[in-house]
Design a protein around this motif. Structure first.
Motif, PDB file in Angstrom:
ATOM      1  N   SER A   1       0.804  -1.228   0.000  1.00  0.00           N
ATOM      2  CA  SER A   1       0.000   0.000   0.000  1.00  0.00           C
ATOM      3  C   SER A   1       0.835   1.275   0.000  1.00  0.00           C
ATOM      4  O   SER A   1       0.391   2.301  -0.480  1.00  0.00           O
ATOM      5  CB  SER A   1      -0.958  -0.007   1.186  1.00  0.00           C
ATOM      6  OG  SER A   1      -0.246  -0.184   2.373  1.00  0.00           O
ATOM      7  N   ALA A   2       2.052   1.236   0.551  1.00  0.00           N
ATOM      8  CA  ALA A   2       2.839   2.477   0.635  1.00  0.00           C
ATOM      9  C   ALA A   2       4.036   2.472  -0.311  1.00  0.00           C
ATOM     10  O   ALA A   2       4.912   3.311  -0.186  1.00  0.00           O
ATOM     11  CB  ALA A   2       3.305   2.680   2.069  1.00  0.00           C
ATOM     12  N   LEU A   3       4.061   1.524  -1.240  1.00  0.00           N
ATOM     13  CA  LEU A   3       5.228   1.445  -2.146  1.00  0.00           C
ATOM     14  C   LEU A   3       4.932   2.155  -3.464  1.00  0.00           C
ATOM     15  O   LEU A   3       3.777   2.227  -3.901  1.00  0.00           O
ATOM     16  CB  LEU A   3       5.565  -0.024  -2.424  1.00  0.00           C
ATOM     17  CG  LEU A   3       6.045  -0.853  -1.224  1.00  0.00           C
ATOM     18  CD1 LEU A   3       6.291  -2.291  -1.665  1.00  0.00           C
ATOM     19  CD2 LEU A   3       7.322  -0.264  -0.642  1.00  0.00           C
ATOM     20  N   ASP A   4       5.992   2.657  -4.118  1.00  0.00           N
ATOM     21  CA  ASP A   4       5.797   3.267  -5.432  1.00  0.00           C
ATOM     22  C   ASP A   4       5.582   2.143  -6.450  1.00  0.00           C
ATOM     23  O   ASP A   4       5.774   0.960  -6.140  1.00  0.00           O
ATOM     24  CB  ASP A   4       7.004   4.159  -5.789  1.00  0.00           C
ATOM     25  CG  ASP A   4       8.301   3.381  -5.857  1.00  0.00           C
ATOM     26  OD1 ASP A   4       8.283   2.238  -6.351  1.00  0.00           O
ATOM     27  OD2 ASP A   4       9.337   3.897  -5.394  1.00  0.00           O
ATOM     28  N   PRO A   5       5.127   2.487  -7.691  1.00  0.00           N
ATOM     29  CA  PRO A   5       4.783   1.421  -8.659  1.00  0.00           C
ATOM     30  C   PRO A   5       5.891   0.403  -8.887  1.00  0.00           C
ATOM     31  O   PRO A   5       5.629  -0.808  -8.949  1.00  0.00           O
ATOM     32  CB  PRO A   5       4.472   2.204  -9.937  1.00  0.00           C
ATOM     33  CG  PRO A   5       4.010   3.532  -9.444  1.00  0.00           C
ATOM     34  CD  PRO A   5       4.801   3.816  -8.209  1.00  0.00           C
ATOM     35  N   ASN A   6       7.132   0.879  -8.995  1.00  0.00           N
ATOM     36  CA  ASN A   6       8.235  -0.059  -9.224  1.00  0.00           C
ATOM     37  C   ASN A   6       8.449  -0.967  -8.007  1.00  0.00           C
ATOM     38  O   ASN A   6       8.635  -2.177  -8.141  1.00  0.00           O
ATOM     39  CB  ASN A   6       9.541   0.700  -9.517  1.00  0.00           C
ATOM     40  CG  ASN A   6       9.530   1.282 -10.912  1.00  0.00           C
ATOM     41  OD1 ASN A   6       8.791   0.807 -11.775  1.00  0.00           O
ATOM     42  ND2 ASN A   6      10.328   2.318 -11.109  1.00  0.00           N
ATOM     43  N   GLY A   7       8.435  -0.352  -6.833  1.00  0.00           N
ATOM     44  CA  GLY A   7       8.616  -1.113  -5.593  1.00  0.00           C
ATOM     45  C   GLY A   7       7.504  -2.145  -5.426  1.00  0.00           C
ATOM     46  O   GLY A   7       7.747  -3.275  -4.996  1.00  0.00           O
ATOM     47  N   ARG A   8       6.284  -1.722  -5.805  1.00  0.00           N
ATOM     48  CA  ARG A   8       5.124  -2.619  -5.698  1.00  0.00           C
ATOM     49  C   ARG A   8       5.285  -3.816  -6.622  1.00  0.00           C
ATOM     50  O   ARG A   8       5.056  -4.971  -6.228  1.00  0.00           O
ATOM     51  CB  ARG A   8       3.876  -1.825  -6.085  1.00  0.00           C
ATOM     52  CG  ARG A   8       2.648  -2.252  -5.346  1.00  0.00           C
ATOM     53  CD  ARG A   8       1.514  -1.343  -5.685  1.00  0.00           C
ATOM     54  NE  ARG A   8       0.591  -2.002  -6.581  1.00  0.00           N
ATOM     55  CZ  ARG A   8      -0.291  -1.370  -7.340  1.00  0.00           C
ATOM     56  NH1 ARG A   8      -0.343  -0.060  -7.321  1.00  0.00           N
ATOM     57  NH2 ARG A   8      -1.103  -2.044  -8.112  1.00  0.00           N
ATOM     58  N   SER A   9       5.690  -3.519  -7.830  1.00  0.00           N
ATOM     59  CA  SER A   9       5.853  -4.588  -8.819  1.00  0.00           C
ATOM     60  C   SER A   9       6.947  -5.568  -8.384  1.00  0.00           C
ATOM     61  O   SER A   9       6.762  -6.795  -8.453  1.00  0.00           O
ATOM     62  CB  SER A   9       6.202  -3.960 -10.172  1.00  0.00           C
ATOM     63  OG  SER A   9       6.337  -4.956 -11.124  1.00  0.00           O
ATOM     64  N   ASP A  10       8.061  -5.023  -7.920  1.00  0.00           N
ATOM     65  CA  ASP A  10       9.174  -5.880  -7.459  1.00  0.00           C
ATOM     66  C   ASP A  10       8.721  -6.751  -6.294  1.00  0.00           C
ATOM     67  O   ASP A  10       9.054  -7.941  -6.207  1.00  0.00           O
ATOM     68  CB  ASP A  10      10.364  -5.019  -6.998  1.00  0.00           C
ATOM     69  CG  ASP A  10      11.032  -4.323  -8.167  1.00  0.00           C
ATOM     70  OD1 ASP A  10      10.735  -4.700  -9.307  1.00  0.00           O
ATOM     71  OD2 ASP A  10      11.824  -3.386  -7.914  1.00  0.00           O
ATOM     72  N   PHE A  11       7.968  -6.126  -5.388  1.00  0.00           N
ATOM     73  CA  PHE A  11       7.532  -6.859  -4.203  1.00  0.00           C
ATOM     74  C   PHE A  11       6.581  -8.000  -4.586  1.00  0.00           C
ATOM     75  O   PHE A  11       6.691  -9.114  -4.057  1.00  0.00           O
ATOM     76  CB  PHE A  11       6.847  -5.905  -3.223  1.00  0.00           C
ATOM     77  CG  PHE A  11       6.522  -6.550  -1.920  1.00  0.00           C
ATOM     78  CD1 PHE A  11       7.498  -6.684  -0.945  1.00  0.00           C
ATOM     79  CD2 PHE A  11       5.260  -7.064  -1.673  1.00  0.00           C
ATOM     80  CE1 PHE A  11       7.210  -7.313   0.248  1.00  0.00           C
ATOM     81  CE2 PHE A  11       4.971  -7.689  -0.477  1.00  0.00           C
ATOM     82  CZ  PHE A  11       5.952  -7.810   0.485  1.00  0.00           C
ATOM     83  N   LEU A  12       5.664  -7.715  -5.519  1.00  0.00           N
ATOM     84  CA  LEU A  12       4.725  -8.768  -5.945  1.00  0.00           C
ATOM     85  C   LEU A  12       5.468  -9.900  -6.653  1.00  0.00           C
ATOM     86  O   LEU A  12       5.123 -11.075  -6.485  1.00  0.00           O
ATOM     87  CB  LEU A  12       3.645  -8.166  -6.852  1.00  0.00           C
ATOM     88  CG  LEU A  12       2.663  -7.231  -6.145  1.00  0.00           C
ATOM     89  CD1 LEU A  12       1.747  -6.548  -7.149  1.00  0.00           C
ATOM     90  CD2 LEU A  12       1.831  -7.976  -5.106  1.00  0.00           C
TER      91      LEU A  12
END
Lengths: 301, 254
Positions: free
Chosen positions: A162-173
């Protein structure tokens, strides 16, 4: 075989009955998307699973072991990533992971090897830099490292993206998806595309109970309500189109959606005939499949 | 036990990296040096300040004056500084959410309280004990007299008072989610005990005697047996408070 099982779990905070007999079963090996609006009780449910809060009624078992408030042995097989991981800023990542590892009973030299490997996996440097200087993304990666350190059977993530930027979100997923087959993952979120991207099982929490639960593809079939999606040059033309189509349709700005059952081509032909007869020309015609958002809207309406 | 030991190590790292150890070391070393020095210099300072206006002859300072200054510093500033340093011990962790990860990994809640208590008590003993040794050395050097025959006996009650006082600070810090809760609770309890001291019947049982009767113990005008009941109350009180703190922390939402 379920690794996590909640039966008739209730929890009240003051006047607010947050959980009203929640039943939830997470099959072993699945990636389970736990969906609900903000304040629906997702975090409360996770804290109950972790033994961080008391149950009013009901029963929770993790890997066959009952969860008890404050001293659950089930925690030894669980990894937990909170929504906002809080650390001791004066420690280095290695020191923090050493503390976590010792508490989960991992002995040296295995612990040192695991820490080195885990920091490499989450792409954090193994140096003397202290955590207080870390960015939000780095803290989230350290969070996943501490959660995975004890090689848990069940990984619980509370709103991890929820608090990650788009790139961070994608990497995390991508990182979560890469763990498929190694452990069961339960992650809560209100970002539905995240669930659609990596989950195979879904549960939608609303009004204190799980409204639906099951295989995501099966749910999509169950709630299938495909639409013909049309786009027009202006909202006025779109409004005109809704009037001439002659069947239930919804308009949002320049877009018009027409739900249908049966054959897509037949439906498109009928719609286009009606529009062209009235000299209303769509710019785009497309098929819109049932999404998790559609299911969510239907069950929470 | 192993979880308590692990958390104990973490607490020492925190005390070191957050400069708590350094702050306490600097302040208590200053206390240790200042007490005998002030006693030694006081007559000269007063002469300098008042000059010819000083008509009476000041008595020569003794070791007793040095110890008076030491116990004044300790009981009026030192113990409250320690209370301030330990004040946020639990509340800071709860409000910051730092314990959530660790508790979900199997850290028993009692281990948090016990480790924090023991680390605080050790800091108390080292700070006050170190300061005492410095004062003892300088006092023996400046004032080689026989006015303070029971120096070593008088420090034990202060160290013992730490067991009780640290338990009060931890309880306050556990009950209320504020960084100053521990300090304020300790200050209130101290004030309450000071008021209670006006009741003659409970005076011997009042733990505050452990930090107020020290000069009499040093001079030998009071025997240690006089405050033994207060010592007993302090130890039992500390254990009870520690138990209540663990009980309260077990019920606290993290």
């Amino acid at each position: 075989m379920a690794i996590l099982d909640l039966q008739r779990v209730t929890k009240r905070f003051g006047d607010k009955q947050v959980l009203k007999g929640l039943d939830l079963t997470v099959p072993t090996g699945s990636i389970f998307g736990f969906v609900g609006e903000n304040g629906a009780g997702k975090t409360t449910t996770m804290k109950l699973i972790l033994g961080l809060d008391t149950l009013d009624a009901g029963q929770i078992t993790v890997a066959g072991q009952p969860v008890r408030y404050g001293r659950t042995v089930a925690n030894q097989v669980v990894g937990y990533l909170p929504d906002v991981p809080a650390y001791y800023g004066y420690m280095t990542p290695t020191e923090y992971l050493t503390l976590c590892g010792r508490l989960t009973g991992i002995r040296q030299p295995d612990l040192a090897n695991r820490i080195t490997a885990m920091l490499k996996t989450v792409d954090l440097p193994q140096n003397k830099h202290r955590i207080h200087g870390f960015s939000r993304g780095m803290k989230q990666r350290l969070g996943i490292a501490q959660a995975l350190l004890n090689r848990p059977q069940l990984l619980i993530c509370d709103e991890p993206t929820s608090a990650l930027d788009p790139n961070g979100r994608s990497d995390f997923l991508d990182l979560l998806a890469s763990l498929r087959g190694e452990m069961t993952i339960l992650f809560s979120t209100h970002i539905l595309p995240d669930v659609e991207r990596i989950s195979d099982q879904v549960g939608i929490l609303h009004d204190g109970v799980l409204q639906v639960q099951g295989d995501l593809n099966a749910l999509k079939r169950q709630y299938a309500r495909p639409k013909v999606q049309l786009e027009f040059a202006s909202p006025e033309i779109a409004q005109q189109a809704v009037a001439v189509i002659g069947r239930p349709a919804t308009q949002v700005a320049t877009h018009v959606a027409v739900p249908f059952r049966g054959d897509y081509a037949t439906m498109v032909e009928a719609i286009l005939k009606a529009l062209l007869a009235a000299h209303v020309v769509p710019l785009v015609v497309d098929r819109q499949e049932t999404s998790l958002e559609d299911i969510f809207r239907e069950v929470t309406a | 036990m192993s979880a308590t030991l692990t958390f104990w190590h973490k607490e020492w790292l925190a005390a070191w990296r957050n400069y708590h150890v350094l702050i306490l070391a600097v302040v208590f070393v200053i206390f240790g040096i200042e007490a005998p020095l002030m006693a030694k210099l006081m007559p000269d300072l007063m002469k300098l300040a008042l000059g010819d206006q000083l008509s009476i002859k000041l008595p020569q300072p003794t070791s007793s004056d040095s110890w008076q200054q030491f116990y004044k510093n300790t009981s009026q500033i030192g113990i409250f500084l320690l209370a301030l340093v330990f004040s946020g011990a639990v509340s800071q962790e709860v409000s910051g959410g730092t314990l959530v990860n660790l508790v979900t990994k199997g850290l028993p809640r009692y281990a948090v309280i016990i480790a924090k208590y023991l680390v605080a008590v050790v800091q108390w003993v080292v700070a006050i004990g170190g300061s005492f040794l410095i004062t003892w050395g300088y006092t023996a050097y400046y004032f080689p007299d026989d006015k303070s025959p029971h120096v070593w006996l008088a420090i034990w009650p202060v160290l013992l008072f730490g067991l009780f006082f640290v338990a009060v600070v931890l309880l306050g810090s556990t009950l209320i989610n504020s960084n100053y809760a521990g300090f304020l609770t300790a200050a209130l309890v101290f004030a309450g005990l000071a008021l209670l001291n006006y009741v003659k019947a409970v005076k011997r049982w009042n733990p505050i005697a452990l930090v107020t009767d020290n000069l009499d113990l040093v001079r030998g005008t009071e025997k240690i047996t006089h405050i033994l009941p207060a010592c007993g109350v302090a130890v039992v009180g500390a254990l009870v408070l520690l138990g209540v703190t663990i009980w309260a922390f077990n019920r606290k939402r993290l």
